[in-house]
Design a protein around this motif. Structure first.
Motif, PDB file in Angstrom:
ATOM      1  N   UNK A 289       8.019  74.730  60.571  1.00  0.00           N
ATOM      2  CA  UNK A 289       9.313  74.032  60.599  1.00  0.00           C
ATOM      3  C   UNK A 289      10.446  74.997  60.900  1.00  0.00           C
ATOM      4  N   UNK A 290      10.484  76.113  60.190  1.00  0.00           N
ATOM      5  CA  UNK A 290      11.542  77.112  60.412  1.00  0.00           C
ATOM      6  C   UNK A 290      11.458  77.686  61.817  1.00  0.00           C
ATOM      7  N   UNK A 291      10.259  78.036  62.265  1.00  0.00           N
ATOM      8  CA  UNK A 291      10.100  78.611  63.607  1.00  0.00           C
ATOM      9  C   UNK A 291      10.539  77.629  64.687  1.00  0.00           C
ATOM     10  N   UNK A 292      10.169  76.351  64.525  1.00  0.00           N
ATOM     11  CA  UNK A 292      10.547  75.333  65.509  1.00  0.00           C
ATOM     12  C   UNK A 292      12.057  75.177  65.584  1.00  0.00           C
ATOM     13  N   UNK A 293      12.711  75.121  64.414  1.00  0.00           N
ATOM     14  CA  UNK A 293      14.170  75.002  64.384  1.00  0.00           C
ATOM     15  C   UNK A 293      14.837  76.205  65.055  1.00  0.00           C
ATOM     16  N   UNK A 294      14.323  77.392  64.778  1.00  0.00           N
ATOM     17  CA  UNK A 294      14.883  78.615  65.363  1.00  0.00           C
ATOM     18  C   UNK A 294      14.752  78.597  66.886  1.00  0.00           C
ATOM     19  N   UNK A 295      13.576  78.246  67.375  1.00  0.00           N
ATOM     20  CA  UNK A 295      13.335  78.238  68.823  1.00  0.00           C
ATOM     21  C   UNK A 295      14.174  77.162  69.509  1.00  0.00           C
ATOM     22  N   UNK A 296      14.208  75.961  68.932  1.00  0.00           N
ATOM     23  CA  UNK A 296      14.992  74.867  69.533  1.00  0.00           C
ATOM     24  C   UNK A 296      16.470  75.226  69.570  1.00  0.00           C
ATOM     25  N   UNK A 297      16.977  75.803  68.475  1.00  0.00           N
ATOM     26  CA  UNK A 297      18.377  76.211  68.449  1.00  0.00           C
ATOM     27  C   UNK A 297      18.667  77.364  69.382  1.00  0.00           C
ATOM     28  N   UNK A 298      17.645  78.186  69.659  1.00  0.00           N
ATOM     29  CA  UNK A 298      17.843  79.398  70.452  1.00  0.00           C
ATOM     30  C   UNK A 298      17.641  79.255  71.945  1.00  0.00           C
ATOM     31  N   UNK A 299      17.078  78.117  72.411  1.00  0.00           N
ATOM     32  CA  UNK A 299      16.840  77.992  73.856  1.00  0.00           C
ATOM     33  C   UNK A 299      18.091  77.535  74.606  1.00  0.00           C
TER      34      UNK A 299
END
Length: 450
Positions: A201-211
């Motif tokens: 969950x944390x990794x997905x949020x980080x990647x989505x926010x970072x792209x």
């Protein structure tokens, strides 16, 4: 004959951005310094409150206090709001209020929005902002629900919900602030290193926010038809995937006989992926950063420099800048005058801007390292380098020296976090930008390079 009156305030976006973020930081610092913002009720020294407000607004995550142990619910809520404003950018927040109040958004505001989200075209920028706001709400809400369910089982319902919201917003905005001090101060997410749900969950949020917001819009319009994506989106997605999986493999190789020696396959995979994602401005950690091998620390610093993507909640020089620099080297080696990728040729001005960003980034980081080394010679250079790159890239990872920094060193880190959020080049442009056009050019002459 009536003479034209020159506007009293003619701010460029660079100046407006710098002033806007500065005002938000100062307001946040004042609120965090109030007695109501601390658990003890004694208040927080203004310099430390300023450091925390800058870190939150700059979505960095470096802290001089454990967020849970030192700040009250009010203080934590202030930090949460600063993270959200800092992640989206104050222009998007301001536009949100204008839309709610049904105010007209003029050409000037639209041009500022265009620069704020780093979109290429001014047309449709308001629609893009609407999609950004809705998308942010959806992603953060989904993340908050999943995390709240997990946290409620061990914290109780109310603390679990607040922690779910806090960590979802912090992760999506690549901020790295956490409330895990309830178990162990400055522990971040090390308690959940083997928890697949929380890690994913944390990794997905980080990647989505970072792209980046532009990539969101492309995916929203073209779904899974990769060939129809804009060149920017193709570069971002390709580079992001390459960095995540390539770095994860590298981290596993470096740490298999160190921090991962006694862990199972699942935890090793999760830790390697998490450590590959978090240095690109997220700031969370599931393993002890200070205990990383020298190779892992070097790789982490390289990823902190690269950061996320343009028009996103992340910092760093950005993935597009990184890939353009690599392409320019390849082009030079091949004696080619053009920069080509995915069947398209890039403008020459893009390379000039990329080199300018990297140069400003390196100069700022080096000056910061030199000053802190001069002020506190007892600190290890490797730790100072890690801290400075973390601040400049708005990452938030630390080897543990943040709390050992004296007043001057903390001020330097504060300035670096501020510059890292709005961009060192933008800060320089805000200070020295001039609109005077040059009518006469100097004679051309060649010099030897290399």
């Amino acid at each position: 004959m009536q003479s034209k009156i020159k506007p009293r305030f003619d701010l460029t976006y660079a100046k407006l951005s710098a002033i806007g973020f500065l005002i938000i930081i100062l307001v946040g610092a004042i609120l965090l310094s109030l007695p109501i913002a601390s658990r003890s009720g004694d208040g927080t020294p203004f310099l430390n409150a300023l450091f925390t407000a800058t870190s939150a607004t700059g979505v960095t995550g470096l802290v001089v206090y454990d967020t849970y142990s030192h700040f009250s619910i009010f203080g934590q809520s202030v930090i949460l709001v600063l993270i959200q404003i800092g992640g989206l950018g104050f222009m998007i927040i301001a536009t949100m209020f204008l839309l709610l109040l049904r105010k007209k958004i003029g050409i000037r505001e639209r041009s500022f929005l265009q620069e704020s989200v780093n979109t290429i075209h001014i047309g449709g920028v308001v629609r893009l902002v609407k999609h950004i706001l809705v998308g942010t709400l959806i992603f953060e809400a989904i993340g908050a629900i999943i995390l709240a369910i997990k946290f409620s089982r061990e914290m109780g319902i109310k603390p679990g919900i607040f922690n779910g919201i806090f960590h979802s917003v912090s992760a999506f905005n690549n901020a790295g602030f956490d409330l895990m001090g309830r178990y162990e101060a400055y522990s971040s997410l090390t308690r959940y290193s083997g928890d697949a749900v929380i890690n994913i969950t944390i990794m997905t949020l980080v990647v989505v926010g970072g792209i980046g917001f532009i990539v969101w819009e492309d995916i929203y319009k073209n779904k899974y038809k990769f060939k129809k994506y804009q060149l920017h989106s193709k570069i971002v997605l390709f580079t992001t995937a390459l960095l995540i999986f390539g770095s994860a493999i590298a981290f596993y190789v470096f740490e298999r006989n160190n921090l991962l020696v006694d862990t199972g396959v699942k935890e090793s995979v999760l830790s390697s992926l998490f450590q590959a994602i978090t240095p690109r401005t997220a700031g969370f950690n599931t393993i002890d950063t200070a205990a990383l091998s020298e190779g892992s620390k070097l790789l982490t610093m390289m990823l902190m420099i690269i950061g996320g993507s343009s028009g996103s909640t992340a910092g760093g020089i950005k993935t597009t800048t990184f890939i353009i620099t690599i392409l320019s080297v390849i082009s030079l080696v091949r004696h080619s005058e053009d920069l080509n990728i995915f069947g398209r040729r890039l403008e020459d001005s893009v390379l000039k801007r990329a080199y300018s960003i990297i140069t400003m980034y390196i100069i700022g980081a080096c000056v910061g390292m030199l000053l802190i080394s001069l002020i506190q010679p007892g600190l290890a250079l490797s730790d100072i380098t890690f801290e400075v790159l973390s601040a400049t890239g708005t990452v938030g990872l630390s080897t543990g020296i943040t709390r050992d920094l004296n007043v001057l060193s903390r001020l330097i880190i504060t300035v670096l976090m501020f510059c890292g959020r709005i961009g060192s080049l933008a800060v320089l442009m805000a200070v020295v930008e001039s609109k005077n056009s040059v009518l006469v050019k100097n004679p051309l002459e060649k010099i030897v390079i290399g």
